[in-house]
Structure formats: structure tokens, C-alpha cells
Write an enzyme that holds these catalytic residues in place. Structure first.
Site, PDB file in Angstrom:
ATOM      1  N   ARG A  41     -22.006  24.467 -29.096  1.00 49.44           N
ATOM      2  CA  ARG A  41     -20.793  24.290 -28.626  1.00 49.44           C
ATOM      3  C   ARG A  41     -19.816  23.412 -29.337  1.00 49.44           C
ATOM      4  O   ARG A  41     -20.217  23.141 -30.490  1.00 49.44           O
ATOM      5  CB  ARG A  41     -20.859  23.557 -27.198  1.00 49.44           C
ATOM      6  CG  ARG A  41     -22.349  22.682 -26.857  1.00 49.44           C
ATOM      7  CD  ARG A  41     -22.199  21.356 -27.907  1.00 49.44           C
ATOM      8  NE  ARG A  41     -20.901  20.847 -27.558  1.00 49.44           N
ATOM      9  CZ  ARG A  41     -20.612  20.084 -28.600  1.00 49.44           C
ATOM     10  NH1 ARG A  41     -21.039  19.629 -29.801  1.00 49.44           N
ATOM     11  NH2 ARG A  41     -19.195  19.437 -28.302  1.00 49.44           N
ATOM     12  N   GLY A  42     -18.512  23.279 -28.902  1.00 48.57           N
ATOM     13  CA  GLY A  42     -17.736  22.875 -30.087  1.00 48.57           C
ATOM     14  C   GLY A  42     -16.883  23.973 -30.555  1.00 48.57           C
ATOM     15  O   GLY A  42     -17.547  24.819 -30.999  1.00 48.57           O
ATOM     16  N   ARG A  55     -17.110  32.777 -24.284  1.00 47.97           N
ATOM     17  CA  ARG A  55     -16.327  31.406 -23.877  1.00 47.97           C
ATOM     18  C   ARG A  55     -14.768  31.728 -23.898  1.00 47.97           C
ATOM     19  O   ARG A  55     -14.311  32.301 -25.134  1.00 47.97           O
ATOM     20  CB  ARG A  55     -16.762  30.236 -24.445  1.00 47.97           C
ATOM     21  CG  ARG A  55     -18.147  29.673 -24.104  1.00 47.97           C
ATOM     22  CD  ARG A  55     -18.459  28.209 -24.383  1.00 47.97           C
ATOM     23  NE  ARG A  55     -17.844  27.480 -23.351  1.00 47.97           N
ATOM     24  CZ  ARG A  55     -17.984  26.133 -23.725  1.00 47.97           C
ATOM     25  NH1 ARG A  55     -18.348  25.545 -24.845  1.00 47.97           N
ATOM     26  NH2 ARG A  55     -17.394  25.324 -22.921  1.00 47.97           N
ATOM     27  N   ASP A  78      -9.982  22.207 -28.685  1.00 47.13           N
ATOM     28  CA  ASP A  78     -10.621  23.482 -28.457  1.00 47.13           C
ATOM     29  C   ASP A  78      -9.474  24.776 -28.943  1.00 47.13           C
ATOM     30  O   ASP A  78      -9.483  25.676 -29.194  1.00 47.13           O
ATOM     31  CB  ASP A  78     -11.032  23.907 -27.011  1.00 47.13           C
ATOM     32  CG  ASP A  78     -12.334  23.359 -27.052  1.00 47.13           C
ATOM     33  OD1 ASP A  78     -12.471  21.761 -26.708  1.00 47.13           O
ATOM     34  OD2 ASP A  78     -13.199  23.860 -27.335  1.00 47.13           O
ATOM     35  N   ASN A 128      -8.671  20.122 -24.768  1.00 48.39           N
ATOM     36  CA  ASN A 128      -9.825  19.403 -25.173  1.00 48.39           C
ATOM     37  C   ASN A 128     -10.515  19.219 -23.989  1.00 48.39           C
ATOM     38  O   ASN A 128     -10.020  19.599 -22.742  1.00 48.39           O
ATOM     39  CB  ASN A 128      -9.580  18.336 -26.237  1.00 48.39           C
ATOM     40  CG  ASN A 128     -10.780  17.872 -26.761  1.00 48.39           C
ATOM     41  OD1 ASN A 128     -11.384  18.588 -27.252  1.00 48.39           O
ATOM     42  ND2 ASN A 128     -10.920  16.465 -26.645  1.00 48.39           N
ATOM     43  N   LYS A 129     -12.045  18.824 -24.115  1.00 45.31           N
ATOM     44  CA  LYS A 129     -12.897  18.336 -23.161  1.00 45.31           C
ATOM     45  C   LYS A 129     -12.163  17.551 -21.823  1.00 45.31           C
ATOM     46  O   LYS A 129     -11.394  16.791 -22.118  1.00 45.31           O
ATOM     47  CB  LYS A 129     -13.878  17.834 -23.629  1.00 45.31           C
ATOM     48  CG  LYS A 129     -14.962  17.185 -22.807  1.00 45.31           C
ATOM     49  CD  LYS A 129     -15.665  18.352 -21.847  1.00 45.31           C
ATOM     50  CE  LYS A 129     -16.233  19.361 -22.946  1.00 45.31           C
ATOM     51  NZ  LYS A 129     -16.206  20.700 -22.096  1.00 45.31           N
ATOM     52  N   GLN A 167     -21.957  15.179 -23.541  1.00 48.04           N
ATOM     53  CA  GLN A 167     -21.771  15.523 -25.048  1.00 48.04           C
ATOM     54  C   GLN A 167     -21.706  14.061 -25.837  1.00 48.04           C
ATOM     55  O   GLN A 167     -22.310  14.065 -27.088  1.00 48.04           O
ATOM     56  CB  GLN A 167     -20.725  16.385 -25.447  1.00 48.04           C
ATOM     57  CG  GLN A 167     -20.816  17.884 -25.073  1.00 48.04           C
ATOM     58  CD  GLN A 167     -20.282  18.149 -23.807  1.00 48.04           C
ATOM     59  OE1 GLN A 167     -20.125  17.343 -22.770  1.00 48.04           O
ATOM     60  NE2 GLN A 167     -19.654  19.367 -23.626  1.00 48.04           N
TER      61      GLN A 167
HETATM   62  O1  MRU Z   1     -17.555  22.293 -23.875  1.00 55.02           O
HETATM   63  P1  MRU Z   1     -17.735  22.023 -25.137  1.00 55.02           P
HETATM   64  O2  MRU Z   1     -19.051  21.049 -25.565  1.00 55.02           O
HETATM   65  O3  MRU Z   1     -17.781  23.284 -26.077  1.00 55.02           O
HETATM   66  O4  MRU Z   1     -16.447  21.316 -25.598  1.00 55.02           O
HETATM   67  C1  MRU Z   1     -16.207  20.674 -26.840  1.00 55.02           C
HETATM   68  C2  MRU Z   1     -15.152  19.962 -26.975  1.00 55.02           C
HETATM   69  O5  MRU Z   1     -14.379  19.773 -26.120  1.00 55.02           O
HETATM   70  C3  MRU Z   1     -14.686  19.401 -28.499  1.00 55.02           C
HETATM   71  O6  MRU Z   1     -13.989  18.289 -28.356  1.00 55.02           O
HETATM   72  C4  MRU Z   1     -13.738  20.417 -29.223  1.00 55.02           C
HETATM   73  O7  MRU Z   1     -14.443  21.708 -29.012  1.00 55.02           O
HETATM   74  C5  MRU Z   1     -13.573  20.114 -30.736  1.00 55.02           C
HETATM   75  S1  MRU Z   1     -15.093  20.342 -31.565  1.00 55.02           S
HETATM   76  C6  MRU Z   1     -14.673  19.876 -33.260  1.00 55.02           C
END
Ligand code: MRU
Length: 354
Positions: A56-57, A99, A245, A255-256, A204
Site C-alpha cells: 500500500r502507499g 485501487r 495519493d 491523502n489518508k 499504518q
Molecule cells: O491506504 P494506504 O495505506 O495505501 O494509504 C496510504 C497513504 O495515504 C499515504 O499517505 C500515501 O499513499 C502516500 S505514500 C508515500
């Protein structure tokens, strides 16, 4: 998922590996309790791994998908020979559907598709596609190292920082975006305290960011997501540092989930907000954050903690896993092409054209 577990030497900087002609992913669902790699032998298994959060990320998802295209090409060429370009389409679609929010996924797939279009029908496409995937991977690490320096230079330290989710080596090809800045600034004495939000519901922050920072001998203090405002009110926090993202053409940042609240609270307390992301995260096709598709995941992620049901029977759930922080709440977007202060449409355009 078609995959095998093996024991390798796990490290945050080696979470995505091409080894023995297969793709290996450090299974992030199990960290930090156990560090195991999954071996992936098909694009379908790779798409499942992305959807199920093995990896993920945003940048890590894009790199993984690029390697997934290599596996797809191998399967298509073995099955269809010179007809491999038609045979690969189903797998490309599977990867694309894995995703919705991180634009790095589509950026990487478009780049691989561009190469596919230029390749000869008759020859085995695997070597050239693998070279491109490895190039995407290497470029991401180089971008992170560059952003680490650019972002650290913005911090008049020593000060405390808060990060959210995991934007580290695990979320990228290595080194990290937000955590790359934190690594760099910590080493330079500009950061004296790192707070990591636990980041419900996947944790995370608690599981991945804490593991990564401690592996790098950087002390970390966990906060419940709701504690960030109180922490800022106590003083000593100079910056919020996060990844992204997808960044829209006007500088709005997806972002998250929880990043938006952090940014609002930061504004109230005079704490600055830094977003660290490679240009592969910038989507000039979307005018503002309103157009960014926000992934809504299953309710069980909130109703349960692991296998344990925690919510009252009958409770309904809304589980969007990203939110959009308006550009006006962002002090700096740090990319490998340079830093944009107080982002807006014109500054983002100039950055992308530079
Ligand atoms: O749901 P995830 O764990 O994929 O979400 C990740 C994030 O929101 C990160 O902050 C984002 O992808 C940047 S990673 C360098």
C-alpha cells in the site's frame, strides 16, 4: 491469492523486490508482528495483493503494478505468442481496477502501456518491460532522496513534527516521501520529536511508521488520531509532514483519511503543513480535489478489530479511506522537481512544465 510465503531478510527499503524472475512483496498486513514476503507469479495475484493491502502507499502501488505488467506479459506471450498485446488486456484491466485513489497506479500503468504500444508483436516483451519497471522503481527512490533534502531544508528546527499514515520506505520504492524528509531533517538536527498518528482503521502509523522509524533509530511517539489537536495546543510542533495519493491541478491534496482534519487543526495552531510527493502523484487532469475518486472500503474495517467484532450489532458504517485537504491549508508541496509554496493552479502548472 496465488502466492507463497518465504522467509527473506525483511527491510523497509526492500518491501518490493524482483527476485528469481518473480515479484516479492513484504506483506504489510502482518507487520510488525511478522515480516514475511509473498511471491507473486501473475498479474491477477498482483492486483489482489494491491487490493488486499499486502502493498500500500501510492508510489509502492504504482511500482508493484509495473512489475505486475511484466508478469502479465509473460503469461500473455506464453499463451498467445505474437497475439500477446491482445491477450494482455484483461490483466491490465485487473491491475487498473485494484485501487481507485492513488494516481501513481494509473501513471505507472500508462507508462508501461506506452512501452507495450512501441514493442514488436513477434519478440518476447518481458526483458524490455522488466527494464522499464525497474527504471520506475529506481526513479522513485532517487526522487525520494531528492525530496528528503528539499523538504528538510524548509524546517527551521529543532522542532517536533506530526506525520499521518505511512509515507515511508514501505509506501514507496524505498526511503519514503514524508519519512524521507523526516529521516533527513532528523539527521540534520532540525527535528527533535516525531509524533505518528496511529491511523485508524489499518493502523499504518502504529504498525508501519513506528516500525520503520525505529528500524532507523529515530524515536517515535504514537498519538491516537484524535489526540493531534491537543498535542499541537501544547506547543513544540512546527510541521505536519504527510504524503499524498493524488494532488489535483489546483494543489488540493488527497491523502489518508484524517489528513484534512490535521490540516484544519494545524491552521488554527499556526503549525505548517508539508506534503511530500513525487510528480507521479500529481494529476493535472483533475482540476480540483472534488474530482478525485475517494476509495470507500468495507465496513468490517471499522466494525471489527482484526477478527474481533467491536461495534454494536446494527451500527451502520461509512468508511472512506482518503480525504481531500484544500490547497489553501497546504504550506508546501515538495516534489523531486522542486518545492511549491502556498500551491495554486498557476504554481502547479509552472512546476509540471519545468
Ligand atoms: O491506504 P494506504 O495505506 O495505501 O494509504 C496510504 C497513504 O495515504 C499515504 O499517505 C500515501 O499513499 C502516500 S505514500 C508515500
Amino acid at each position: 491469492m496465488e502466492a507463497d510465503h518465504i522467509a527473506l531478510n525483511p527491510s523497509p527499503d526492500n518491501a518490493i523486490a524482483w527476485h528469481a524472475k518473480q515479484l516479492w512483496l513484504l506483506d504489510q498486513r502482518k507487520l510488525p508482528a511478522s515480516a514475511e514476503y509473498l511471491e507473486l507469479r501473475s498479474a491477477e495475484a498482483t492486483a489482489d495483493a494491491i487490493r488486499e493491502m499486502v502493498v500500500r502507499g501510492a508510489p509502492a502501488i504504482g511500482i508493484t503494478a509495473a512489475y505486475g505488467v511484466v508478469l502479465a506479459a509473460r503469461t500473455a506471450y506464453a499463451a498467445a505468442g505474437s497475439g500477446w498485446k491482445s491477450a494482455i488486456q484483461l490483466d491490465l484491466g485487473r491491475l487498473r481496477d485494484s485501487r481507485p485513489t492513488a494516481v501513481n497506479l494509473f501513471w505507472a500503468l500508462d507508462r508501461m502501456r506506452g512501452l507495450i504500444d512501441s514493442l514488436d508483436d513477434e519478440a518476447n516483451p518481458e526483458p524490455q518491460l522488466l527494464q522499464e519497471a525497474e527504471q520506475i522503481h529506481a526513479e522513485d527512490v532517487a526522487a525520494n532522496r531528492c525530496m528528503g533534502e528539499l523538504g528538510a531544508a524548509l524546517i527551521d528546527g529543532p522542532t517536533g513534527v506530526i506525520t499521518h499514515c505511512n509515507a515511508g520506505a514501505l509506501a514507496t520504492g524505498g526511503y519514503g516521501t514524508a519519512l524521507g524528509v523526516i529521516r533527513n531533517a532528523h539527521a540534520a538536527g532540525r527535528i527533535n520529536k516525531v509524533y505518528a498518528d496511529e491511523t485508524r482503521p489499518w493502523l499504518q502509523g502504529a504498525r508501519l511508521t513506528a516500525w520503520e522509524l525505529l528500524a532507523d533509530a529515530i524515536p517515535v511517539t504514537l498519538l491516537a488520531d484524535g489526540a493531534a489537536a491537543n498535542r499541537m495546543a501544547q506547543g513544540g510542533v512546527g510541521w505536519i509532514i504527510v504524503g499524498s495519493d493524488r494532488i489535483a491541478a489546483n494543489g488540493d491534496v488527497a491523502n489518508k483519511i484524517g489528513t484534512f482534519s490535521l490540516a484544519v487543526v494545524a491552521k488554527y495552531h499556526g503549525v505548517k503543513v508539508m506534503v511530500v510527493a513525487p510528480t507521479s502523484t500529481i494529476d493535472m487532469q483533475v482540476a480540483s480535489g472534488k474530482e478525485i475518486p475517494i476509495e470507500v472500503r468495507g465496513g468490517d474495517e471499522l466494525l471489527c478489530c482484526g477478527a474481533q467484532r467491536i461495534a454494536a450489532e446494527g451500527a451502520e458504517v461509512w468508511n472512506p479511506v482518503f480525504d481531500v485537504t484544500p490547497a489553501e491549508l497546504v504550506d508546501a508541496i515538495v516534489t523531486e522537481k522542486g518545492v511549491v509554496l502556498s500551491p495554486n493552479v498557476e504554481k502547479m502548472r509552472q512546476l509540471m512544465e519545468s
